[in-house]
Design a protein around this motif. Sequence first.
Motif, PDB file in Angstrom:
ATOM      1  N   ARG A 145       0.818  -1.215   0.000  1.00 56.06           N
ATOM      2  CA  ARG A 145       0.000   0.000   0.000  1.00 56.06           C
ATOM      3  C   ARG A 145       0.854   1.269   0.000  1.00 56.06           C
ATOM      4  O   ARG A 145       0.401   2.324  -0.444  1.00 56.06           O
ATOM      5  N   LYS A 146       2.075   1.163   0.495  1.00 58.49           N
ATOM      6  CA  LYS A 146       2.951   2.333   0.592  1.00 58.49           C
ATOM      7  C   LYS A 146       3.816   2.522  -0.670  1.00 58.49           C
ATOM      8  O   LYS A 146       4.561   3.507  -0.764  1.00 58.49           O
ATOM      9  N   ARG A 182      -3.746   2.801  -9.158  1.00 58.55           N
ATOM     10  CA  ARG A 182      -3.744   1.364  -9.455  1.00 58.55           C
ATOM     11  C   ARG A 182      -4.646   0.545  -8.547  1.00 58.55           C
ATOM     12  O   ARG A 182      -4.847  -0.649  -8.798  1.00 58.55           O
ATOM     13  N   ASN A 183      -5.186   1.108  -7.486  1.00 60.45           N
ATOM     14  CA  ASN A 183      -5.974   0.338  -6.521  1.00 60.45           C
ATOM     15  C   ASN A 183      -7.354   0.022  -7.095  1.00 60.45           C
ATOM     16  O   ASN A 183      -8.373   0.599  -6.694  1.00 60.45           O
ATOM     17  N   ASP A 196     -10.507 -13.588  -1.485  1.00 60.62           N
ATOM     18  CA  ASP A 196     -10.868 -12.163  -1.447  1.00 60.62           C
ATOM     19  C   ASP A 196      -9.685 -11.307  -0.988  1.00 60.62           C
ATOM     20  O   ASP A 196      -9.489 -10.193  -1.478  1.00 60.62           O
ATOM     21  N   MET A 197      -8.906 -11.830  -0.071  1.00 61.32           N
ATOM     22  CA  MET A 197      -7.734 -11.096   0.405  1.00 61.32           C
ATOM     23  C   MET A 197      -6.720 -10.895  -0.723  1.00 61.32           C
ATOM     24  O   MET A 197      -6.150  -9.807  -0.883  1.00 61.32           O
ATOM     25  N   PHE A 198      -6.502 -11.935  -1.508  1.00 67.14           N
ATOM     26  CA  PHE A 198      -5.570 -11.809  -2.627  1.00 67.14           C
ATOM     27  C   PHE A 198      -6.038 -10.737  -3.607  1.00 67.14           C
ATOM     28  O   PHE A 198      -5.213  -9.980  -4.149  1.00 67.14           O
ATOM     29  N   THR A 199      -7.331 -10.670  -3.854  1.00 69.38           N
ATOM     30  CA  THR A 199      -7.852  -9.650  -4.765  1.00 69.38           C
ATOM     31  C   THR A 199      -7.455  -8.258  -4.291  1.00 69.38           C
ATOM     32  O   THR A 199      -7.054  -7.404  -5.094  1.00 69.38           O
ATOM     33  N   GLN A 200      -7.562  -8.019  -2.993  1.00 69.26           N
ATOM     34  CA  GLN A 200      -7.170  -6.716  -2.456  1.00 69.26           C
ATOM     35  C   GLN A 200      -5.666  -6.484  -2.570  1.00 69.26           C
ATOM     36  O   GLN A 200      -5.215  -5.404  -2.958  1.00 69.26           O
ATOM     37  N   PHE A 209      -2.658  -3.515  -5.145  1.00 66.30           N
ATOM     38  CA  PHE A 209      -1.594  -2.601  -4.728  1.00 66.30           C
ATOM     39  C   PHE A 209      -0.223  -2.992  -5.273  1.00 66.30           C
ATOM     40  O   PHE A 209       0.774  -2.336  -4.952  1.00 66.30           O
ATOM     41  N   LEU A 210      -0.156  -4.046  -6.083  1.00 67.04           N
ATOM     42  CA  LEU A 210       1.122  -4.363  -6.725  1.00 67.04           C
ATOM     43  C   LEU A 210       1.536  -3.225  -7.652  1.00 67.04           C
ATOM     44  O   LEU A 210       0.712  -2.694  -8.402  1.00 67.04           O
TER      45      LEU A 210
END
Length: 491
Positions: free
Chosen positions: A214-215, A364-365, A322-326, A330-331
């Motif tokens: 995310r950073k 990109r998010n 679902d976690m992977f989708t999030q 942010f890649l």
Amino acid sequence: MAAEIENGKTLSPEQIAEAEKYKNEANEYFKNKVYEKAIEFYSKAIEIDSSNAVYYANRSLANLRTELFGYALNDAVSAVKSDPSYLKAYYRRAAAHMSLGKFKLALSDFEVVSKRRPNDADAKKKFVECNKIVKKMAFERAINVDRPEKTLAEMYQSLESISIEDDYTGPKLSNEETVTLEFMKELMQWYKDQKKLHKKYAYKILYDIDAYLRKQPSLVDIAIPDEGKFTVCGDIHGQFYDLLNIFEKNGLPSETNPYLFNGDFVDRGSFSVECIFLLFGFKLLFPNHFYLSRGNHESINMNQMYGFTGEVTAKYSSTMADMFTQVYNFLPLCHLLNNKVLVMHGGLFSSDEVTLDDLRNVERNRQPPEEGIMCELLWSDPQPQNGRSPSKRGVGCQFGPDVTENFLKKNNLEYVIRSHEVKDMGYEVAHNGKCITVFSAPNYCDTMGNKGAYIILKGKDMKPQYEVYEAVPHPNVKPMMYANSLMNLIM
């Protein structure tokens, strides 16, 4: 018997026989999984008889097998137009639409077939399966409107108290601990022995990598020292044992042995979970010496169709999917090496005005859009001729040597590296040496027979050196094992 073609002329028996000969040769190539030659010979048949729906439908399937979804769709449309009664043409069009994530359009084609063949159990099954997908997607959209989406951190809070069973003897992390080199070595061997990382630690890795990514900016700048070595790898696609082979040949990631993996870590290969946790683990261990770019397969549509979502759900849970989708949202989208070389998964752009600052400013998010800079970074492909063409994949664009040259000149760059395409030798140098493709999944899907490759750069001259390798054996788990069942039915 003569056959009519579109311009009103009649084909001779000799022409009909020649076209059929090409079709039969193409069929043999197709059976032997030599899809490019099959496409070539179907095209020869079509050149003679451009009104034959079978030729278009067959070429459509060969294009699907080589992931040329745009061409596959065009061929399927031509097949339907040539013979609206030829039901296989509707199947081909449905498959192309599904490959592009257009499930409602696919459903309408399955509906045509099921109505025309009301007693055909196979046709009914495909219609029912596709209808389930469309309804599920509509339901998920509806509940997401009414329910605020949980962040990955919120999901993890309810999972971090998971207990560890006494009989678990695999790699472990404490709640406060991030990954260590010892953990990563244990994990590689654990996965090599076909064992599963405990869900507690899998969730923790996802939580930690999400907080880190995310950073990060959309374009990451990387400095390579003059005497430093830097390795760029292309698509891995869930081929875990070939990923291990890269590390065996080229050394484990470290502060003196940095890597960039250029997207498409998952899907198709049935060890995608093992690949992604290994890559995420090394990213956490060496955040400034191990880099990951998003590919077009780090997206929900691709994951649902080509296996990653099914694999994560089978090995862990739908919550983790679902976690992977999030996390994928942010890649980073691209990397700039020594201010000289731009690396992205797909390619260049439909506009000559794109600058590096434009890439830095991409939001990109989100899931990849169907047009624009983010889409083209993930989906575009080079072409040999100058100018631009509609994408053979149906998304992004194709760009020629002049487009590459103009982009490099405008942004003061030397060349670009991209991935996204299978190459016989694992790499290809195009556009007068200015556009390099690298693909790191040898014998892709256990069928293509290609070699894999990675690129080694030295900071002092940034001259690419290519390391080529063969596929290594893997356990008897077939590619696409976790893919959407409907995709397996129609492909």
